[in-house]
Design a protein around this motif. Structure first.
Motif, PDB file in Angstrom:
ATOM      1  N   UNK A 119      -1.100  15.643  -4.445  1.00  0.00           N
ATOM      2  CA  UNK A 119      -0.519  13.800  -5.215  1.00  0.00           C
ATOM      3  C   UNK A 119       0.464  14.146  -3.351  1.00  0.00           C
ATOM      4  N   UNK A 120       0.751  12.434  -3.506  1.00  0.00           N
ATOM      5  CA  UNK A 120       0.843  12.155  -2.067  1.00  0.00           C
ATOM      6  C   UNK A 120       1.828  10.257  -2.377  1.00  0.00           C
ATOM      7  N   UNK A 121       1.821  10.503  -4.015  1.00  0.00           N
ATOM      8  CA  UNK A 121       2.419   9.343  -4.278  1.00  0.00           C
ATOM      9  C   UNK A 121       4.059   9.176  -3.845  1.00  0.00           C
ATOM     10  N   UNK A 122       4.514   8.077  -3.462  1.00  0.00           N
ATOM     11  CA  UNK A 122       6.238   7.633  -4.182  1.00  0.00           C
ATOM     12  C   UNK A 122       6.443   7.990  -2.701  1.00  0.00           C
ATOM     13  N   UNK A 123       6.150   7.364  -2.116  1.00  0.00           N
ATOM     14  CA  UNK A 123       6.485   8.049   0.189  1.00  0.00           C
ATOM     15  C   UNK A 123       6.603   6.713   0.759  1.00  0.00           C
ATOM     16  N   UNK A 124       6.352   6.411   2.039  1.00  0.00           N
ATOM     17  CA  UNK A 124       6.475   5.453   2.341  1.00  0.00           C
ATOM     18  C   UNK A 124       5.173   5.230   3.587  1.00  0.00           C
ATOM     19  N   UNK A 125       4.167   6.009   3.441  1.00  0.00           N
ATOM     20  CA  UNK A 125       2.896   5.735   3.755  1.00  0.00           C
ATOM     21  C   UNK A 125       2.174   4.695   4.479  1.00  0.00           C
ATOM     22  N   UNK A 126       2.301   4.317   5.544  1.00  0.00           N
ATOM     23  CA  UNK A 126       1.560   3.042   6.129  1.00  0.00           C
ATOM     24  C   UNK A 126      -0.319   2.856   6.249  1.00  0.00           C
ATOM     25  N   UNK A 127      -0.264   4.367   6.385  1.00  0.00           N
ATOM     26  CA  UNK A 127      -1.355   3.809   7.159  1.00  0.00           C
ATOM     27  C   UNK A 127      -2.096   4.918   6.974  1.00  0.00           C
ATOM     28  N   UNK A 128      -3.573   5.814   6.957  1.00  0.00           N
ATOM     29  CA  UNK A 128      -4.277   6.217   6.803  1.00  0.00           C
ATOM     30  C   UNK A 128      -4.876   6.587   8.239  1.00  0.00           C
ATOM     31  N   UNK A 129      -5.032   7.989   9.162  1.00  0.00           N
ATOM     32  CA  UNK A 129      -6.011   8.377   9.888  1.00  0.00           C
ATOM     33  C   UNK A 129      -7.162   8.212   9.473  1.00  0.00           C
ATOM     34  N   UNK A 130      -8.155   8.291  10.284  1.00  0.00           N
ATOM     35  CA  UNK A 130     -10.050   8.491   9.686  1.00  0.00           C
ATOM     36  C   UNK A 130     -10.449   9.452   8.868  1.00  0.00           C
ATOM     37  N   UNK A 131      -9.990  10.337  10.075  1.00  0.00           N
ATOM     38  CA  UNK A 131     -10.355  11.497  10.031  1.00  0.00           C
ATOM     39  C   UNK A 131      -9.437  12.581   8.932  1.00  0.00           C
ATOM     40  N   UNK A 141      -8.889  15.560  -6.870  1.00  0.00           N
ATOM     41  CA  UNK A 141      -7.426  14.672  -7.519  1.00  0.00           C
ATOM     42  C   UNK A 141      -7.175  14.316  -6.507  1.00  0.00           C
ATOM     43  N   UNK A 142      -6.802  12.520  -6.054  1.00  0.00           N
ATOM     44  CA  UNK A 142      -6.038  12.276  -4.780  1.00  0.00           C
ATOM     45  C   UNK A 142      -5.375  11.516  -5.601  1.00  0.00           C
ATOM     46  N   UNK A 143      -3.928  11.754  -4.788  1.00  0.00           N
ATOM     47  CA  UNK A 143      -3.187  10.137  -5.838  1.00  0.00           C
ATOM     48  C   UNK A 143      -2.381   9.138  -4.571  1.00  0.00           C
ATOM     49  N   UNK A 144      -2.720   8.446  -4.140  1.00  0.00           N
ATOM     50  CA  UNK A 144      -2.031   7.743  -3.047  1.00  0.00           C
ATOM     51  C   UNK A 144      -1.040   6.497  -3.219  1.00  0.00           C
ATOM     52  N   UNK A 162     -16.776  15.694  -3.528  1.00  0.00           N
ATOM     53  CA  UNK A 162     -16.901  15.821  -5.360  1.00  0.00           C
ATOM     54  C   UNK A 162     -15.388  15.146  -6.312  1.00  0.00           C
ATOM     55  N   UNK A 163     -14.499  13.634  -5.059  1.00  0.00           N
ATOM     56  CA  UNK A 163     -13.563  13.462  -6.145  1.00  0.00           C
ATOM     57  C   UNK A 163     -14.166  12.770  -6.720  1.00  0.00           C
ATOM     58  N   UNK A 164     -12.967  13.710  -8.250  1.00  0.00           N
ATOM     59  CA  UNK A 164     -13.201  12.849  -9.630  1.00  0.00           C
ATOM     60  C   UNK A 164     -11.818  11.304 -10.058  1.00  0.00           C
ATOM     61  N   UNK A 165     -10.703  11.603  -9.751  1.00  0.00           N
ATOM     62  CA  UNK A 165      -9.727  11.402  -9.653  1.00  0.00           C
ATOM     63  C   UNK A 165      -8.804  10.422  -8.313  1.00  0.00           C
ATOM     64  N   UNK A 166      -9.088   8.824  -8.243  1.00  0.00           N
ATOM     65  CA  UNK A 166      -8.271   7.879  -6.879  1.00  0.00           C
ATOM     66  C   UNK A 166      -7.464   7.166  -7.922  1.00  0.00           C
ATOM     67  N   UNK A 167      -5.901   7.558  -7.070  1.00  0.00           N
ATOM     68  CA  UNK A 167      -4.932   6.558  -7.469  1.00  0.00           C
ATOM     69  C   UNK A 167      -4.380   6.340  -6.130  1.00  0.00           C
ATOM     70  N   UNK A 192      -7.092   1.070  -9.243  1.00  0.00           N
ATOM     71  CA  UNK A 192      -6.417  -0.025  -7.727  1.00  0.00           C
ATOM     72  C   UNK A 192      -4.892  -0.948  -8.356  1.00  0.00           C
ATOM     73  N   UNK A 193      -5.308  -1.234  -9.289  1.00  0.00           N
ATOM     74  CA  UNK A 193      -3.103  -1.607 -10.455  1.00  0.00           C
ATOM     75  C   UNK A 193      -2.656  -1.886  -9.370  1.00  0.00           C
ATOM     76  N   UNK A 194      -1.334  -2.473  -9.347  1.00  0.00           N
ATOM     77  CA  UNK A 194      -0.610  -3.254  -8.885  1.00  0.00           C
ATOM     78  C   UNK A 194      -0.547  -3.997  -6.885  1.00  0.00           C
ATOM     79  N   UNK A 195      -1.655  -3.920  -6.814  1.00  0.00           N
ATOM     80  CA  UNK A 195      -2.032  -3.972  -5.371  1.00  0.00           C
ATOM     81  C   UNK A 195      -2.038  -5.924  -5.212  1.00  0.00           C
ATOM     82  N   UNK A 196      -2.350  -6.271  -4.098  1.00  0.00           N
ATOM     83  CA  UNK A 196      -3.030  -8.312  -3.771  1.00  0.00           C
ATOM     84  C   UNK A 196      -4.185  -8.110  -3.099  1.00  0.00           C
ATOM     85  N   UNK A 197      -4.660  -7.417  -4.442  1.00  0.00           N
ATOM     86  CA  UNK A 197      -6.232  -8.359  -4.322  1.00  0.00           C
ATOM     87  C   UNK A 197      -6.316  -8.496  -4.988  1.00  0.00           C
ATOM     88  N   UNK A 198      -7.173  -9.586  -4.184  1.00  0.00           N
ATOM     89  CA  UNK A 198      -7.396 -11.447  -4.328  1.00  0.00           C
ATOM     90  C   UNK A 198      -9.123 -11.086  -4.738  1.00  0.00           C
TER      91      UNK A 198
END
Length: 518
Positions: A119-131, A141-144, A162-167, A192-198
């Protein structure tokens, strides 16, 4: 061991050696330096909640070889080093939440290969390194969510087989790269809710054949191609609320036969094609609220035998086909509130035998003979929302509850010669200041300061009137905020002259006498 002293600034001494859970809540701890803890092979769970921790010393947790759960929430951490979690190779759950962390180093998880929940939610992370996630081959389970992500590297989820849940909720993603989801063939929940997906490219979601829940609400999607969900055969929950959808193409849900709940509320839909929901035999809940729907095709809801809850509120519906709900044998709740409905067709709910709750409020109901069947249905049912059907017209019934009216009050102004209801009206020079009526609604009288000038009278049905050449006379006492009026009306029954090919019927002329009542 539970530590909740606001003055606690250091790790206390004397923690029992057999401790399995250690919790710090709202303490004054502002740092966890290296070797801050004495080693304990029994500790399984370590939590720091709402403490002002500014930094983690290198290998600070190395003394807990069997630690399985670590959480640091609502801290003041702004960065993490790649050695922060050294010695935690048995850690299965890690939560670093609601802190001002803006970046994650690429080797951050090299010492936690056994992680299953992150769980990494609620931080201010701007980008993710590829690796970043390379060591996490067991992660499920991964929450961003609630970060500041504006893009995702195409292969960033490659190791997470093996990921089952991605937030990914509540970030700033305007789009998703091709090739993002092929590694996630086992994914069951995607947020994917609450983004700017067009837009959602047609094949973007195709690899997710095990997906059961897809949350796409609060985005900017304006168009969906028919094959968008074509491969999501396991999908049970789909939320498209609060987007910019003006239409839904035919065939959009043909590939999702296991849908249980579908919500397309708060969009811009003006019409829905007939047959759109025909391939959803298991659908239980359908939400089309807060759109711009003006009409519904008669067969729109065919093919929905299990549908129990239907939301059509806050649209522009002014009429409904008589058979529109006929196929919904399992319908229990129906929301028609806040539309433009004046009446409903007779028998519209005859096939809905288990319907126990209907919301009708917020419509401009015209309480005349056309609404009589609905009134009768409401009066003989046990619906808890009956009283929310309130008359907007005619004027003398405005504000009255529809189920509380008697059948003789729900009459239509007759055409000349109908013999049912005649009204003689005269234009008033100004707005009437007082209106008088009897409880049954048979007589309605409007008066200005000078005199009473407008009288509306509903006669009995033609079969109940005297024969031509006789008179019909009755007295009424009418109530008003201005007082009472006693009205006596005498009607002469005459044969009306008509063309020879038309049937003759009784008509009449009224001579009212009006006086104050004590």
């Amino acid at each position: 061991v539970f530590c909740a002293e606001g003055s606690l600034r250091d790790i206390p001494k004397g923690i029992p050696p057999n401790t399995t859970q250690l919790l710090f809540l709202q303490t004054a701890l502002d740092a966890l330096p290296s070797q801050a803890f004495a080693g304990s092979s029994t500790l399984r769970k370590l939590l720091f909640l709402d403490s002002p921790i500014l930094f983690l010393g290198e290998a600070v947790f190395e003394g807990f070889p069997n630690l399985q759960e670590l959480e640091i929430s609502s801290s003041k951490l702004s960065e993490l080093t790649s050695e922060a979690f050294l010695g935690l190779d048995k850690l299965s759950k890690l939560s670093i939440k609601f802190s001002p962390i803006e970046a994650l180093p690429e080797g951050l998880f090299k010492n936690t290969p056994g992680l299953e929940t992150l769980h990494l939610q609620g931080n201010r992370v701007r980008s993710l390194p590829p690796g970043l996630f390379c060591p996490l081959t067991r992660l499920q389970t991964l929450s961003l969510s609630q970060n500041c992500l504006a893009e995702l590297p195409a292969g960033v989820f490659e190791p997470l087989r093996l990921l089952r849940v991605l937030k990914l909720s509540n970030n700033r993603l305007p789009g998703l790269p091709d090739g993002l989801f092929p590694p996630l063939a086992m994914l069951e929940e995607l947020f994917l809710d609450g983004n700017a997906l067009a837009e959602l490219p047609a094949g973007l979601l195709s690899p997710l054949s095990h997906l059961k829940s897809l949350q796409l609400q609060h985005n900017a999607v304006a168009r969906l191609a028919p094959p968008t969900f074509a491969s999501l055969h396991s999908l049970a929950f789909l939320n498209l609320d609060d987007n910019r959808l003006a239409e839904l193409p035919a065939g959009l849900f043909q590939g999702t036969p296991r849908l249980l709940e579908l919500s397309v509320a708060q969009n811009r839909l003006q019409a829905v094609p007939e047959g759109l929901f025909g391939q959803l035999p298991d659908l239980l809940v359908l939400r089309l609220s807060h759109n711009h729907l003006r009409r519904l095709p008669a067969g729109l809801f065919q093919g929905l035998p299990a549908l129990g809850r239907l939301y059509l509120d806050h649209n522009n519906l002014s009429s409904l086909p008589g058979e529109v709900f006929a196929s919904l044998a399992s319908l229990e709740f129906l929301d028609l509130a806040h539309n433009r409905l004046l009446s409903l067709p007779e028998g519209i709910f005859d096939s809905n035998e288990v319907l126990f709750n209907v919301a009708l409020n917020g419509n401009p109901w015209s309480c005349d003979c056309h609404l009589a069947p609905l009134a009768a249905w409401l009066q003989y049912s046990d619906l808890p929302l009956n009283a929310q059907a309130v008359c907007s017209s005619p004027a003398h019934l405005r504000g009255r509850s529809l189920p509380g009216l008697q059948a003789q009050q729900l009459v239509c102004r007759g055409e000349p010669g109908s013999g049912r209801c005649r009204a003689e009206a005269h234009d008033l020079p100004g707005a009437a200041q007082c209106t008088y009526e009897d409880p049954s609604g048979a007589v309605h009288l409007e008066c200005d300061q000078g005199e009473c000038r407008q009288l509306s009278l509903c006669l009995p049905r033609a079969g109940d009137l005297p024969a031509p050449g006789q008179h019909f006379s009755r007295n009424w006492t009418l109530d008003s905020a201005c007082g009472k009026r006693r009205v006596r009306v005498t009607v002469s029954i005459e044969e009306e002259e008509r063309p020879q090919d038309a049937e003759a019927g009784p008509t009449g002329s009224a001579a009212p006498a009006i006086e104050d009542a004590a």
